[in-house]
Design an enzyme around this catalytic site. Structure first.
Site, PDB file in Angstrom:
ATOM      1  N   ASP A   8       0.865  -1.167   0.000  1.00 29.13           N
ATOM      2  CA  ASP A   8       0.000   0.000   0.000  1.00 29.13           C
ATOM      3  C   ASP A   8       0.910   1.228   0.000  1.00 29.13           C
ATOM      4  OD1 ASP A   8      -2.391   1.618   0.467  1.00 29.13           O
ATOM      5  OD2 ASP A   8      -1.593   1.851   2.497  1.00 29.13           O
ATOM      6  N   ARG A   9       0.374   2.386  -0.354  1.00 30.79           N
ATOM      7  CA  ARG A   9       1.221   3.587  -0.404  1.00 30.79           C
ATOM      8  C   ARG A   9       1.039   4.472   0.825  1.00 30.79           C
ATOM      9  NH1 ARG A   9       0.428   8.483  -4.605  1.00 30.79           N
ATOM     10  NH2 ARG A   9      -0.834   9.226  -2.839  1.00 30.79           N
ATOM     11  N   ASP A  10      -0.094   5.160   0.904  1.00 33.20           N
ATOM     12  CA  ASP A  10      -0.325   6.128   1.974  1.00 33.20           C
ATOM     13  C   ASP A  10      -0.485   5.420   3.319  1.00 33.20           C
ATOM     14  OD1 ASP A  10      -0.353   8.027  -0.070  1.00 33.20           O
ATOM     15  OD2 ASP A  10      -2.519   7.864  -0.329  1.00 33.20           O
ATOM     16  N   ARG A 107     -10.727  -1.757  -6.926  1.00 41.28           N
ATOM     17  CA  ARG A 107     -10.561  -1.033  -5.650  1.00 41.28           C
ATOM     18  C   ARG A 107     -10.440  -2.030  -4.504  1.00 41.28           C
ATOM     19  NH1 ARG A 107     -11.260   3.709  -2.829  1.00 41.28           N
ATOM     20  NH2 ARG A 107     -12.149   3.468  -0.750  1.00 41.28           N
TER      21      ARG A 107
END
Length: 205
Positions: A8-10, A107
């Protein structure tokens, strides 16, 4: 095919700031570059899979996302690390057309981005792992048939119910191999428990 490391990024690689869309707001989480570099050194693809509902909601656009990604990759490169791919999903139930979708396959917690990555790279999903701060990250890993997921306490990871929901994604080993869910304080701690990264992450921290 070999394993991939899905991230995941954030809240996992960079600090959670709420709809990150300015390069100047990028702050790498401590240890993220070392973990990514450790995977790079073993030729393990590092693939970011990130929900970006801010695009769907019209809060920022693809150009903003590209600028942020370029800055992240510049920061990683300065520390000897690189990403192999970044996949982003703009879809959301409250998104603007054409991104309004209550359950788009791309998503998270749906596995679309991970399955797309497997079509682009020589990846064995059954021995791959995902690291994320949301239960939806861990659920996406299970839905994609990964070996397991590691929930970190950075970002949204310490929000009420997130860790419990992440742990509930675990599936006991049976005919389809099961799905293991581990917990860690951060991405660096998480990497120390990964079979294919543990030794490298410990030596690069």
């Amino acid at each position: 095919p070999g394993p991939a490391l899905f991230l995941d990024r954030d809240g996992t690689i960079v600090e959670e700031v709420g709809y990150l869309h300015r390069a100047g707001d990028v702050r790498l989480i401590e240890g993220a570059a070392a973990v990514i570099a450790a995977a790079n050194a073993q030729a393990i693809p590092v693939i970011v899979v990130t929900n970006q509902a801010g695009i769907g909601r019209g809060l920022f656009d693809w150009a903003d996302l590209v600028a942020v990604e370029a800055h992240i990759e510049m920061e990683l490169a300065a520390r000897g690390a690189r990403l192999d791919a970044v996949l982003a999903s703009p879809f959301h139930s409250e998104g603007r057309p054409p991104y309004r979708d209550p359950d788009h396959p791309g998503r998270k917690p749906n596995p679309g981005m991970l399955l797309r990555a497997a079509a682009l790279f020589a990846i064995d999903l059954e021995i791959s792992w995902i690291i994320g701060d949301r239960a939806s990250d861990i659920a996406a890993g299970r839905a994609a048939g990964l070996a397991g997921g590691i929930h970190v306490a950075t970002g949204w990871g310490c929000a009420p119910g997130e860790r419990e929901s992440a742990l509930s994604c675990a599936k006991a080993g049976d005919h389809d191999g099961g799905y293991e869910v581990l917990t860690a304080g951060s991405i660096l701690d998480a990497a120390r428990t990964l079979p294919f990264l543990a030794k490298s992450a410990a030596t690069t921290s």
